[in-house]
Design a protein around this motif. Structure first.
Motif, PDB file in Angstrom:
ATOM      1  N   GLY A 437     -10.451  17.385  22.148  1.00 45.04           N
ATOM      2  CA  GLY A 437     -11.231  18.507  21.658  1.00 45.04           C
ATOM      3  C   GLY A 437     -12.636  18.552  22.230  1.00 45.04           C
ATOM      4  O   GLY A 437     -13.145  19.621  22.574  1.00 45.04           O
ATOM      5  N   GLN A 438     -13.287  17.393  22.356  1.00 48.92           N
ATOM      6  CA  GLN A 438     -14.631  17.352  22.914  1.00 48.92           C
ATOM      7  C   GLN A 438     -14.637  17.814  24.370  1.00 48.92           C
ATOM      8  O   GLN A 438     -15.533  18.548  24.797  1.00 48.92           O
ATOM      9  N   LEU A 439     -13.652  17.391  25.128  1.00 47.81           N
ATOM     10  CA  LEU A 439     -13.543  17.858  26.516  1.00 47.81           C
ATOM     11  C   LEU A 439     -13.272  19.354  26.557  1.00 47.81           C
ATOM     12  O   LEU A 439     -13.754  20.064  27.443  1.00 47.81           O
ATOM     13  N   GLY A 440     -12.508  19.834  25.580  1.00 47.32           N
ATOM     14  CA  GLY A 440     -12.222  21.267  25.511  1.00 47.32           C
ATOM     15  C   GLY A 440     -13.451  22.107  25.253  1.00 47.32           C
ATOM     16  O   GLY A 440     -13.541  23.261  25.698  1.00 47.32           O
ATOM     17  N   LEU A 441     -14.431  21.542  24.548  1.00 48.76           N
ATOM     18  CA  LEU A 441     -15.669  22.277  24.290  1.00 48.76           C
ATOM     19  C   LEU A 441     -16.425  22.588  25.582  1.00 48.76           C
ATOM     20  O   LEU A 441     -17.135  23.593  25.671  1.00 48.76           O
ATOM     21  N   ILE A 442     -16.278  21.731  26.583  1.00 46.61           N
ATOM     22  CA  ILE A 442     -16.973  21.947  27.858  1.00 46.61           C
ATOM     23  C   ILE A 442     -16.500  23.235  28.518  1.00 46.61           C
ATOM     24  O   ILE A 442     -17.300  24.020  29.031  1.00 46.61           O
TER      25      ILE A 442
END
Length: 463
Positions: A437-442
Motif C-alpha cells: 500500500g505504501q508503494l501504491g501511494l507513490i
C-alpha cells in the motif's frame, strides 16, 4: 472528479508573441465552436478529425449581425482519449497580448466553460488514468527544473522510471502475498512448510532495492533543488568578495570595514550544471553590536541546515578564538576551506591549516578571481564522487515518495522479524500488504482526495 469543461490561459499572463488558451472537457469542441469563425464558413470543429489545425477568427456574437472579430487564431483539436487529459481538448493559438487572452477566455466562460483550477488539466490526466501520480508530479518538476540534471531526471520520471520501479516491487510483494492467501485457503494444493526460509531472501532483496532508492534521494534532491551553500568566516575574510566573484557581478557590498554584511544575502548560481543556492552571511565573531549579533545568529542557523559550507579563511590574519568557534560549528558538515587573500603575505602556512582543518582546501583570491575551477572540481568530488553525469539510475527527488519508501521498508523489516520469530504465515500478509500500500501511494493507486488536491494545488494555471 468534476466532469464539466474547463478553460485556462496556458501560456502565462504576460505579453508575448503567441498566447495559448486550453479547453478540456466533454463540451470543449462545442464551446470553442460557438466563438470560432473558421475560414471555411461551413466547417464545424465537432466534425473535424483529431490532431488537426484550423485557421480562422475568434469572434464575439458569432450568429448575430453585430459579430465582432477579437483575434486571428489557429485552433488545434485533440479528441478523447488521445489528448493530455484523455478528454476532448482544444487549444487556441492567438496573439500573446494580455488583453486579447483575457477577452477570449471571457468568451469561453460565457459560452459554458469554467476557469480551471491550478493543475487541473494534469489532475484530470491522472484521474482519467493517462498518467500515474509520480508522472503527474514530474510535470511540475520539469517546469521548475533549475539545471540540466534536474530536467533529465524529471523527464525520466514522466516517462515512467519511478512508476516502473514501483510496479516491479509491488508485483514481487503481491505475488508472495497471493501465494500465502492461496495456501491458507487451499492447504491441500499449496504447501507453506518452510515458506519463511524461501520468503526471507525475497524480502531482503526488496528491502535492498528500496534502500538503494532512498540512497538516491539525497542526490535526487540536490539535482532537483540545488546545493544549499553557505559562505562563512570571520568579518573581512572576503566572503562577500567571493560571492561577487562567483556571480560575476557586484551583488554584495564590499568594504574594508569589519561587519559590513549583517543580514543574509541569497543568490542562485549555476556552476557548469551544478545549481548552488548561495547564502552570504555575517562574519562570525563576538560583538556588542545588537544588529550584528542577530546577523551572527542567523549565520549559525543557516550553517546548521546547509548542504555545503564554504569556509573563507583570511590567510593574512592568524587563527583566533573566532576561528575556533567557526570550526566547532562546521565540524560535522561538508566543508570546503577557501584559503583566501593568497595574493597577500600569508601568516598561516599549509601545515598549520591542515592541522586545524581536516577538510579539502583551495588557495584562492576573491579579489583576483583565482580558484574557481578548483572549487568547481571539489564540489563535484564531494557530492558526485568526481562524476557529474546523468545515467539510467532512478532518482527519488520527491519528499513524499521518500516517506512512502521509508514506510514500505519498515513494514518489510517487520516481515523479516515475523519470519525470524517463527510466527504463523498469515501474519506475514499484514505487513506485506502495508508495504504494498505504501508503494501504491507513490503512483496513486490508493490516495485520498485531500492528498490529490494538495499535490496539484501548487501547479501552474493552465497546466
Amino acid at each position: 472528479m468534476r466532469t464539466d469543461t474547463i478553460a485556462a490561459i496556458a501560456s502565462g499572463m504576460s505579453t508575448g508573441g503567441i498566447g495559448i488558451i486550453r479547453v478540456s472537457g466533454p463540451d470543449a469542441l462545442e464551446i470553442v465552436d460557438s466563438v470560432f469563425l473558421p475560414k471555411k464558413k461551413n466547417k464545424c470543429l465537432s466534425d473535424c478529425s483529431t490532431y488537426t489545425m484550423h485557421y480562422g477568427h475568434i469572434v464575439d456574437g458569432k450568429n448575430s449581425k453585430e459579430c465582432k472579430i477579437i483575434d486571428e487564431v489557429i485552433v488545434l483539436i485533440m479528441k478523447a482519449p488521445h489528448s493530455y487529459t484523455a478528454e476532448d481538448v482544444v487549444e487556441i493559438d492567438c496573439h500573446g497580448g494580455v488583453l486579447v487572452l483575457k477577452k477570449i477566455l471571457q468568451l469561453l466562460i460565457h459560452a459554458g466553460a469554467r476557469i480551471a483550477e491550478p493543475g487541473e488539466f494534469t489532475k484530470r490526466a491522472f484521474l482519467n488514468g493517462r498518467i500515474d501520480l509520480s508522472q503527474a508530479e514530474s510535470v511540475m518538476d520539469i517546469i521548475q527544473a533549475k539545471n540540466q540534471f534536474a530536467l533529465e531526471s524529471s523527464i525520466k520520471q514522466l516517462q515512467g522510471s519511478v512508476k516502473n520501479k514501483v510496479l516491479e516491487l509491488r508485483d514481487i510483494i503481491l505475488h508472495e502475498t497471493a501465494f500465502i492467501e492461496a495456501a491458507l485457503d487451499d492447504p491441500e494444493h499449496y504447501e507453506l512448510d518452510g515458506y519463511g526460509e524461501k520468503l526471507s531472501p525475497i524480502v531482503d532483496n526488496v528491502i535492498l532495492q528500496i534502500q538503494e532508492l532512498l540512497r538516491s534521494s539525497d542526490n535526487g534532491r540536490i539535482l532537483k533543488e540545488g546545493i544549499s551553500t553557505v559562505i562563512v568566516g570571520k568579518p573581512n575574510a572576503g566572503k562577500s568578495s567571493l560571492l561577487n566573484m562567483l556571480l560575476g557581478c557586484e551583488r554584495a557590498i564590499v568594504t574594508d570595514i569589519a561587519g559590513t554584511t549583517r543580514d543574509i544575502l541569497e543568490e542562485q548560481l549555476n556552476l557548469d550544471g551544478i545549481c548552488l543556492n548561495m547564502i552570504d552571511t555575517a562574519g562570525i565573531r563576538d560583538t556588542d553590536d545588537k544588529v550584528e549579533q542577530i546577523g551572527v545568529e542567523r549565520a549559525k542557523q543557516y550553517v546548521s541546515a546547509a548542504d555545503l559550507v564554504l569556509y573563507v579563511v583570511d590567510s593574512s590574519r592568524p587563527f583566533d578564538q573566532d576561528d575556533d568557534e567557526i570550526i566547532d560549528l562546521i565540524r560535522e558538515k561538508k566543508v570546503i576551506v577557501l584559503f583566501n587573500k593568497c595574493d597577500l603575505d600569508s601568516v598561516i602556512d599549509e601545515s598549520q591549516l591542515k592541522e586545524r582543518l581536516d577538510f579539502p582546501f583551495i588557495y584562492c583570491s576573491a579579489k583576483e578571481g583565482n580558484g574557481l575551477t578548483e572549487l568547481h572540481d571539489q564540489i563535484k568530488e564531494l557530492f558526485f564522487v568526481g562524476e557529474l553525469s546523468y545515467n539510467d539510475e532512478v532518482y527519488i527527488t520527491n519528499l513524499r515518495h521518500k516517506e512512502c519508501l521509508i514506510q514500505a521498508a519498515e513494514s518489510l523489516v517487520l516481515v523479516k522479524q515475523s519470519i525470524n520469530d517463527c510466527v504463523p504465515e498469515d501474519f506475514y500478509t499484514v505487513d506485506l500488504l502495508n508495504a504494498y500500500g505504501q508503494l501504491g501511494l507513490i503512483i496513486g493507486e490508493s490516495v485520498t482526495d485531500d492528498l490529490v488536491d494538495k499535490i496539484f494545488h501548487d501547479f501552474c494555471m493552465g497546466k
